[in-house]
Design a protein around this motif. Structure first.
Motif, PDB file in Angstrom:
ATOM      1  N   ASN A  30       0.853  -1.184   0.000  1.00  6.13           N
ATOM      2  CA  ASN A  30       0.000   0.000   0.000  1.00  6.13           C
ATOM      3  C   ASN A  30       0.891   1.237   0.000  1.00  6.13           C
ATOM      4  O   ASN A  30       1.384   1.651   1.047  1.00  6.13           O
ATOM      5  CB  ASN A  30      -0.911   0.008   1.232  1.00  6.13           C
ATOM      6  CG  ASN A  30      -1.868   1.186   1.224  1.00  6.13           C
ATOM      7  OD1 ASN A  30      -1.925   1.953   0.252  1.00  6.13           O
ATOM      8  ND2 ASN A  30      -2.607   1.342   2.289  1.00  6.13           N
ATOM      9  N   GLU A  32       0.423   4.330  -0.002  1.00  8.81           N
ATOM     10  CA  GLU A  32       0.037   5.409   0.922  1.00  8.81           C
ATOM     11  C   GLU A  32       0.611   5.206   2.320  1.00  8.81           C
ATOM     12  O   GLU A  32       0.717   6.146   3.105  1.00  8.81           O
ATOM     13  CB  GLU A  32      -1.490   5.495   1.002  1.00  8.81           C
ATOM     14  CG  GLU A  32      -2.164   5.911  -0.293  1.00  8.81           C
ATOM     15  CD  GLU A  32      -2.027   7.406  -0.549  1.00  8.81           C
ATOM     16  OE1 GLU A  32      -1.556   8.125   0.360  1.00  8.81           O
ATOM     17  OE2 GLU A  32      -2.380   7.851  -1.657  1.00  8.81           O
ATOM     18  N   ASP A  33       0.996   3.974   2.629  1.00  8.53           N
ATOM     19  CA  ASP A  33       1.475   3.675   3.983  1.00  8.53           C
ATOM     20  C   ASP A  33       2.855   4.246   4.276  1.00  8.53           C
ATOM     21  O   ASP A  33       3.306   4.198   5.422  1.00  8.53           O
ATOM     22  CB  ASP A  33       1.505   2.159   4.224  1.00  8.53           C
ATOM     23  CG  ASP A  33       0.197   1.650   4.803  1.00  8.53           C
ATOM     24  OD1 ASP A  33      -0.680   2.478   5.089  1.00  8.53           O
ATOM     25  OD2 ASP A  33       0.065   0.420   4.985  1.00  8.53           O
ATOM     26  N   TYR A  34       3.536   4.812   3.276  1.00  8.26           N
ATOM     27  CA  TYR A  34       4.875   5.353   3.535  1.00  8.26           C
ATOM     28  C   TYR A  34       4.843   6.411   4.634  1.00  8.26           C
ATOM     29  O   TYR A  34       5.796   6.570   5.397  1.00  8.26           O
ATOM     30  CB  TYR A  34       5.470   5.943   2.243  1.00  8.26           C
ATOM     31  CG  TYR A  34       5.062   7.369   1.979  1.00  8.26           C
ATOM     32  CD1 TYR A  34       5.857   8.437   2.377  1.00  8.26           C
ATOM     33  CD2 TYR A  34       3.836   7.650   1.346  1.00  8.26           C
ATOM     34  CE1 TYR A  34       5.466   9.744   2.146  1.00  8.26           C
ATOM     35  CE2 TYR A  34       3.454   8.941   1.127  1.00  8.26           C
ATOM     36  CZ  TYR A  34       4.257   9.994   1.522  1.00  8.26           C
ATOM     37  OH  TYR A  34       3.860  11.285   1.302  1.00  8.26           O
ATOM     38  N   GLN A  35       3.730   7.156   4.702  1.00  5.48           N
ATOM     39  CA  GLN A  35       3.632   8.208   5.710  1.00  5.48           C
ATOM     40  C   GLN A  35       3.229   7.675   7.082  1.00  5.48           C
ATOM     41  O   GLN A  35       3.151   8.431   8.054  1.00  5.48           O
ATOM     42  CB  GLN A  35       2.630   9.277   5.257  1.00  5.48           C
ATOM     43  CG  GLN A  35       1.239   8.761   4.975  1.00  5.48           C
ATOM     44  CD  GLN A  35       0.370   9.807   4.301  1.00  5.48           C
ATOM     45  OE1 GLN A  35       0.506  11.001   4.578  1.00  5.48           O
ATOM     46  NE2 GLN A  35      -0.502   9.372   3.409  1.00  5.48           N
ATOM     47  N   HIS A  36       2.979   6.364   7.160  1.00  5.63           N
ATOM     48  CA  HIS A  36       2.624   5.739   8.442  1.00  5.63           C
ATOM     49  C   HIS A  36       3.733   4.829   8.957  1.00  5.63           C
ATOM     50  O   HIS A  36       3.518   4.031   9.869  1.00  5.63           O
ATOM     51  CB  HIS A  36       1.335   4.924   8.290  1.00  5.63           C
ATOM     52  CG  HIS A  36       0.164   5.729   7.816  1.00  5.63           C
ATOM     53  ND1 HIS A  36      -0.266   6.859   8.468  1.00  5.63           N
ATOM     54  CD2 HIS A  36      -0.664   5.574   6.742  1.00  5.63           C
ATOM     55  CE1 HIS A  36      -1.309   7.377   7.832  1.00  5.63           C
ATOM     56  NE2 HIS A  36      -1.565   6.618   6.777  1.00  5.63           N
ATOM     57  N   LYS A  88       4.204   4.253  -7.831  1.00  2.00           N
ATOM     58  CA  LYS A  88       3.269   5.042  -7.006  1.00  2.00           C
ATOM     59  C   LYS A  88       3.946   5.518  -5.724  1.00  2.00           C
ATOM     60  O   LYS A  88       3.840   6.687  -5.332  1.00  2.00           O
ATOM     61  CB  LYS A  88       2.044   4.203  -6.664  1.00  2.00           C
ATOM     62  CG  LYS A  88       1.119   3.910  -7.836  1.00  2.00           C
ATOM     63  CD  LYS A  88      -0.061   3.068  -7.359  1.00  2.00           C
ATOM     64  CE  LYS A  88      -0.984   2.705  -8.521  1.00  2.00           C
ATOM     65  NZ  LYS A  88      -2.114   1.845  -8.072  1.00  2.00           N
ATOM     66  N   ALA A  89       4.625   4.569  -5.043  1.00  2.96           N
ATOM     67  CA  ALA A  89       5.270   4.907  -3.775  1.00  2.96           C
ATOM     68  C   ALA A  89       6.351   5.965  -3.971  1.00  2.96           C
ATOM     69  O   ALA A  89       6.469   6.910  -3.175  1.00  2.96           O
ATOM     70  CB  ALA A  89       5.869   3.649  -3.146  1.00  2.96           C
ATOM     71  N   LEU A  92       4.780   9.417  -4.510  1.00  3.83           N
ATOM     72  CA  LEU A  92       4.215   9.933  -3.253  1.00  3.83           C
ATOM     73  C   LEU A  92       5.318  10.448  -2.328  1.00  3.83           C
ATOM     74  O   LEU A  92       5.195  11.514  -1.719  1.00  3.83           O
ATOM     75  CB  LEU A  92       3.417   8.832  -2.552  1.00  3.83           C
ATOM     76  CG  LEU A  92       2.072   8.473  -3.188  1.00  3.83           C
ATOM     77  CD1 LEU A  92       1.504   7.203  -2.557  1.00  3.83           C
ATOM     78  CD2 LEU A  92       1.073   9.630  -3.032  1.00  3.83           C
ATOM     79  N   ASN A  96       6.005  14.460  -1.255  1.00  4.92           N
ATOM     80  CA  ASN A  96       5.752  14.821   0.150  1.00  4.92           C
ATOM     81  C   ASN A  96       6.890  14.260   1.000  1.00  4.92           C
ATOM     82  O   ASN A  96       6.696  13.425   1.875  1.00  4.92           O
ATOM     83  CB  ASN A  96       4.402  14.273   0.615  1.00  4.92           C
ATOM     84  CG  ASN A  96       4.003  14.817   1.981  1.00  4.92           C
ATOM     85  OD1 ASN A  96       4.617  15.752   2.496  1.00  4.92           O
ATOM     86  ND2 ASN A  96       2.996  14.217   2.579  1.00  4.92           N
ATOM     87  N   SER A  99       7.171  13.746   4.859  1.00  4.98           N
ATOM     88  CA  SER A  99       6.467  12.634   5.514  1.00  4.98           C
ATOM     89  C   SER A  99       7.216  11.315   5.372  1.00  4.98           C
ATOM     90  O   SER A  99       6.740  10.276   5.833  1.00  4.98           O
ATOM     91  CB  SER A  99       5.058  12.485   4.930  1.00  4.98           C
ATOM     92  OG  SER A  99       4.262  13.619   5.218  1.00  4.98           O
TER      93      SER A  99
END
Length: 420
Positions: A30, A32-36, A88-89, A92, A96, A99
């Motif tokens: 996922n 989007e999880d790079y920021q988590h 994608k990663a 992202l 940003n 993050s």
């Protein structure tokens, strides 16, 4: 709760490869999880290397040129198109980058402390200093600059120096100051704050009383035994094993100095249980020795044994405490100098943060600190904590040892010069 994975291996064996792989495994599932994800390292160099390797790996994966790493990830992530997810990663992260949380432990704590700055009444521009080494060296310098002007401090440092000389441990006290400074930042120290010098002086006198009482009792047993032996017309060599036997053990108590000198040896214990052990089978003085034992030698041995069994542990504890009490007489001075160091350099020591955070969250709901610092992380990766800590400790010990073997050390020199 997510499973905890620990990878333990020597330097150069591929820990960073594994960590990069774990990071990529999360973001490729996922993006989007790079920021988590929070990845913590111990040095700026390690953080930069990990960031670089993650980005480079993503670039290679977008081109299906990931090599061994791509093979491992393909096996662990079946059905996922690595090139598209990597693209994608990567986009992202680059759009940003702030993050992209790969940082040193001190940077992480700075972020938490700044988030709590208002509640903790801290300056907003403070820095977190990760190691104690520089602070301890600065504090030591400040302490020795006051030798000769601060009467109490000079008294305690002088007492510590003379104690070290008596124990043949050299004249350098820097390592002892380092020991106290390290102790002040241990987790348990919050429950045992530094005592005032007046309180330490009272404890010192109490400990000396405990030590003196035990020593006097044991030495009195030796003196009585020696007197009875002389009055009976006997010498140490008349007894079983001579100076190495029960009688030698007893009269040696008169001149005992160290804890081991007060111990009753096996032959003395045997004589306590069997009066015939005071003399040899072939001795021509059996009756004379037996009479002396009945006249008081046996009682002296019993008293020495009873005193040792009852009071030796307390005596040993008091003796050990007295060996270290001078170091803790300067604990308040060290704390004061640490305070000056923090204020003048506008820093918080990393070792301060557990206590500071504990104080601010005590009595608060658990989510408080997460809300204040930003509750966004789901995954935590930690790189080489143990290896790096051990290396820093080894380096510090090496530097202290080197200072102790240097007769020109300016700290010891200044104190010695004042005493002379």
């Amino acid at each position: 709760m997510n499973a905890l994975k620990i990878y333990k291996s020597s330097a150069g064996s591929g820990k960073t490869f594994i960590l990069v792989k774990e990071y990529l495994r999360l973001v490729l599932k996922n993006p989007e999880d790079y920021q988590h994800i929070l990845a913590i390292t111990f040095t700026n160099k390690a953080a930069a290397e990990m960031k670089s390797r993650i980005v480079e790996a993503l670039v290679q994966l977008t081109k299906n040129m990931g090599g061994a790493l791509q093979e491992v990830l393909s096996a662990e992530l079946p059905g996922i198109k690595l090139d598209k997810q990597a693209d994608k990663a990567l986009k992202l992260i680059l759009h940003n980058y702030s993050s992209f949380s790969v940082s040193t432990i001190d940077s992480f704590f700075q972020r938490i402390l700044r988030a709590l700055a208002r509640e903790m009444h801290l300056p907003l521009r403070l820095e977190v200093e990760i190691g104690l080494d520089d602070a301890i060296l600065e504090v030591t310098d400040r302490l020795f600059k006051e030798v000769g002007t601060d009467k109490d401090l000079t008294e305690w440092l002088s007492a510590l120096l003379f104690q070290k000389l008596d124990e043949d441990k050299g004249w350098n006290v820097e390592a002892d100051i380092n020991t106290v400074a390290q102790e002040l930042f241990k987790d348990h120290y919050e429950d045992s704050p530094a005592l005032s010098r007046d309180r330490i002086r009272k404890i010192y006198e109490e400990l000396k009383g405990v030590r003196k009482s035990f020593e006097n009792k044991m030495k009195d047993c030796g003196k009585k035994a020696f007197s009875i032996m002389q009055n009976s017309g006997l010498s140490v060599e008349d007894f079983s094993y001579g100076s190495k036997g029960v009688m030698g053990n007893l009269i040696n108590l008169m001149d005992a100095f160290s804890p081991d000198d007060f111990r009753l040896k096996a032959r003395a214990i045997a004589a306590l249980e069997d009066p015939d052990k005071w003399f040899t089978k072939s001795s021509k003085l059996k009756e004379q020795i037996a009479s002396a034992v009945d006249a008081g030698l046996g009682q002296c041995l019993q008293e020495a044994f009873n005193t040792f069994e009852k009071d030796f542990k307390q005596y040993l504890s008091a003796s050990e405490a007295l060996r270290r009490i001078y170091m803790f007489g300067i604990a308040n001075d060290i704390l004061k100098k640490f305070g000056e160091y923090r204020n003048e350099n506008n820093v918080i020591l990393l070792a301060d943060t557990p206590k500071m955070l504990s104080q601010i969250i005590t009595g608060q709901d658990a989510p408080f600190i997460y809300e204040k610092s930003g509750n966004r992380y789901k995954h935590l990766l930690i790189d080489e904590f143990q290896d790096t800590v051990n290396q820093r400790v080894a380096q510090r010990h090496h530097r202290i040892h080197k200072a102790n073997t240097n007769p020109a050390d300016h700290h010891a020199g200044k104190l010695a010069a004042y005493l002379i």
